[in-house]
Design an enzyme around this catalytic site. Structure first.
Site, PDB file in Angstrom:
ATOM      1  N   GLY A 268       0.783  -1.229   0.000  1.00 40.22           N
ATOM      2  CA  GLY A 268       0.000   0.000   0.000  1.00 40.22           C
ATOM      3  C   GLY A 268       0.816   1.281   0.000  1.00 40.22           C
ATOM      4  O   GLY A 268       0.260   2.368   0.183  1.00 40.22           O
ATOM      5  N   PRO A 311       4.565  -5.098  -1.327  1.00 39.33           N
ATOM      6  CA  PRO A 311       4.461  -3.906  -2.182  1.00 39.33           C
ATOM      7  C   PRO A 311       4.137  -4.249  -3.635  1.00 39.33           C
ATOM      8  O   PRO A 311       4.647  -5.230  -4.168  1.00 39.33           O
ATOM      9  CB  PRO A 311       5.863  -3.298  -2.092  1.00 39.33           C
ATOM     10  N   TYR A 361     -11.113   6.006  -9.013  1.00 35.17           N
ATOM     11  CA  TYR A 361     -10.617   6.575  -7.738  1.00 35.17           C
ATOM     12  C   TYR A 361     -10.404   8.083  -7.802  1.00 35.17           C
ATOM     13  O   TYR A 361      -9.754   8.631  -6.928  1.00 35.17           O
ATOM     14  CB  TYR A 361      -9.254   5.969  -7.367  1.00 35.17           C
ATOM     15  N   CYS A 388     -17.597   6.634 -24.638  1.00 33.58           N
ATOM     16  CA  CYS A 388     -18.853   7.369 -24.562  1.00 33.58           C
ATOM     17  C   CYS A 388     -19.236   7.646 -23.117  1.00 33.58           C
ATOM     18  O   CYS A 388     -20.272   7.170 -22.635  1.00 33.58           O
ATOM     19  CB  CYS A 388     -19.940   6.582 -25.276  1.00 33.58           C
ATOM     20  N   GLU A 389     -18.371   8.351 -22.402  1.00 29.16           N
ATOM     21  CA  GLU A 389     -18.593   8.701 -20.993  1.00 29.16           C
ATOM     22  C   GLU A 389     -17.907  10.036 -20.753  1.00 29.16           C
ATOM     23  O   GLU A 389     -16.754  10.205 -21.150  1.00 29.16           O
ATOM     24  CB  GLU A 389     -17.873   7.699 -20.055  1.00 29.16           C
TER      25      GLU A 389
HETATM   26  C1  LIG Z   1      -3.266  -4.920  -3.614  1.00 28.15           C
HETATM   27  C2  LIG Z   1      -2.637  -5.568  -2.451  1.00 28.15           C
HETATM   28  C3  LIG Z   1      -1.299  -5.296  -2.143  1.00 28.15           C
HETATM   29  C4  LIG Z   1      -0.461  -4.308  -2.908  1.00 28.15           C
HETATM   30  O1  LIG Z   1      -0.893  -2.994  -2.767  1.00 28.15           O
HETATM   31  P1  LIG Z   1      -0.006  -1.804  -3.391  1.00 28.15           P
HETATM   32  O2  LIG Z   1      -0.784  -0.588  -3.082  1.00 28.15           O
HETATM   33  O3  LIG Z   1       0.095  -2.066  -4.843  1.00 28.15           O
HETATM   34  O4  LIG Z   1       1.317  -1.860  -2.709  1.00 28.15           O
HETATM   35  C5  LIG Z   1      -0.728  -5.976  -1.089  1.00 28.15           C
HETATM   36  N1  LIG Z   1      -1.445  -6.861  -0.348  1.00 28.15           N
HETATM   37  C6  LIG Z   1      -2.743  -7.130  -0.618  1.00 28.15           C
HETATM   38  C7  LIG Z   1      -3.458  -8.105   0.219  1.00 28.15           C
HETATM   39  C8  LIG Z   1      -3.375  -6.489  -1.664  1.00 28.15           C
HETATM   40  O5  LIG Z   1      -4.657  -6.757  -1.921  1.00 28.15           O
END
Ligand SMILES: *Cc1c(COP(=O)(O)O)cnc(C)c1O
Length: 467
Positions: A268, A311, A361, A388-389
């Site tokens: 994340g 990651p 998002y 078409c949006e």
């Molecule tokens: C999508 C996901 C990730 C990776 O997220 P990033 O934002 O790309 O780093 C890691 N673990 C799980 C369980 C996910 O669903």
């Protein structure tokens, strides 16, 4: 005077320059002012592979794999433990990407049978694969166990029996983690936050002890530890630390009943999509999380577990760009911004089918003319697709040179993650090829989709199939 339609965060800048925070490391302009990545000019790429086109800077991708792995491993080591790195394959997955991941010494996360199939077909050893998913089928679980995957992340109580029964039938012991919904609210878009209460992922903290007891009661399951993934595109470290601390309280409690060798804190980590984004550098993120884990373990009087991280975006995102060709340009007068102003709508040959993130998002991107430089004055522009949006936006807010013209090539940086993987055939657009460039050569990772490919799935057109 600043265009009143421009958001506050949008900075005026040299429109020919390439901000290294956003562009892949080998991106540069050649002596003619044309953008080159991996030593290959964008015009040549488009001539050979068509437009639009996803381009991955392989050197950048490989360097990010190594850097990210080293950042978390070094930080863990400084605090007396180790870190295992899983590349989250849903960010960008092709067999070549799997090989880069394998060679860099990372493991890989998959969340469906399809992702598992690509990882296995590319030669990733089963023990270096982790299987996720909130609704894994019996078939997916069966294939994962047959492939000896290193870990399955359990996401519901139902899955405990499901996985145990398949492991028993195959005569195997399957290592599992338990995904916990830590309740930490990550500072990101609602659809990217995965640990609020009211969403589908994970197990509530209060249910963890009895579910772990249940896992431990199965002789064909081996409990590895807890898992948390609080969301995606997160810039600040406090959410990760809060989640780690909540999980370690539970982890300490679970140690009373047996081994808990590992703690997986997910992925994340955010990246820069525009010059205004300021994510915490990954090495600092790794150090801050690892030291918080070590401190908490000391407070609890427990041994620090082996750590794992997942990651995706931080590895794949900045390594990729998307190239488009300009088709149509409109200067649109907008009077509802307080003062009358003009926004230049630049329509390209792709859109929400190759980059769903702005629609999904409200993601922001930046853009540059890739085929040439320009000394024209900046014009506030919006790059839009051909669907078409009206929400079919590629780059909501950026400046382009006011002489931007039909047939110019545009490049949108930081599209390496969650663009190809979220692509669709909306409006029956064919999906672009994905090519990797490195040291002057190009390798096709994913072939350009053709209209023939699209027609081939229409059963009403296939001859003699009887269905
Ligand atoms: C999508 C996901 C990730 C990776 O997220 P990033 O934002 O790309 O780093 C890691 N673990 C799980 C369980 C996910 O669903």
């Amino acid at each position: 005077m600043k265009n009143p339609l421009a958001p506050k965060w949008l900075e005026e800048r040299d429109l020919n320059s390439l901000d290294p925070k956003i562009w892949p490391r080998t991106a540069k302009r050649n002596s003619q002012g044309e953008l080159e990545v991996g030593g290959v000019g964008v015009r040549e790429l488009i001539r050979r592979h068509g437009s639009p086109l996803y381009v991955v800077d392989q050197e950048d991708f490989e360097a990010r794999l190594m850097q990210t792995k080293r950042a978390f491993s070094d930080a863990a080591q400084r605090h007396g433990t180790s870190a295992k790195l899983y590349y989250a394959s849903k960010a960008l997955l092709t067999s070549d990407v799997v090989r880069w991941v394998e060679q860099a010494g990372l493991s890989i996360d998959v969340s469906t049978g399809g992702e598992l199939a690509v990882a296995l077909a590319a030669g990733m050893p089963g023990e270096r694969i982790g299987l996720h998913g909130n609704n894994k089928s019996l078939v997916e679980i069966g294939r994962a166990i047959a492939a000896n995957v290193g870990a399955i992340v359990i996401d519901s109580e139902l899955e405990i029996e499901r996985i145990a029964s398949v492991a028993t039938a195959q005569g195997k012991t399957q290592a599992v983690r338990l995904r916990v919904n830590s309740g930490v609210h990550a500072h990101t878009h609602e659809y990217l936050a995965t640990a609020r209460e009211d969403q589908k992922f994970g197990i509530a903290i209060s249910d963890v002890p009895h579910l772990v007891a249940k896992i431990r009661s199965h002789s064909h399951l081996k409990f590895l530890g807890l898992h948390s993934h609080i969301g995606s595109q997160i810039f600040v470290v406090d959410g990760f630390i809060a989640a780690a601390e909540r999980l370690l309280d539970l982890h300490a409690e679970l140690l009373q009943g047996g081994d808990v060798p590992e703690l997986n804190l997910g992925g994340g980590f955010g990246i820069s999509y525009t010059g205004a984004d300021r994510p915490m550098p990954i090495a600092e993120m790794a150090e801050r999380i690892s030291s918080a884990v070590a401190n908490k373990c000391q407070q609890l009087g427990i041994e620090i577990p082996k750590l794992a991280f997942e990651p995706g975006r931080t590895i794949a995102g900045p390594a990729g760009i998307t190239l488009y060709s300009v088709g149509t340009i409109k200067d649109v007068q907008v009077s509802d911004a307080g003062a009358a102003a003009t926004r230049k709508y630049v329509s390209v040959d792709g859109g929400m089918s190759d980059n769903a993130r702005p629609a999904l998002y409200e993601a922001e991107y930046s853009v540059a003319i890739a085929s040439r430089t320009s000394s024209a004055t900046p014009a506030l522009a919006r790059v839009v697709g051909k669907h078409c949006e009206s929400g079919d936006i590629v780059v909501r807010h950026d400046y382009l040179p006011s002489d931007v013209a039909v047939n110019d090539l545009l490049a949108v940086p930081a599209t390496g993650a969650y663009c190809f993987s979220l692509s669709s055939n909306y409006n029956f657009l064919t999906r672009p090829a994905v090519v990797a460039v490195k040291s002057g050569s190009t390798k096709v990772l994913i072939k350009t989709e053709t209209e023939q490919d699209l027609l081939a799935r229409d059963a009403g057109l296939s001859e003699g199939t009887g269905n």
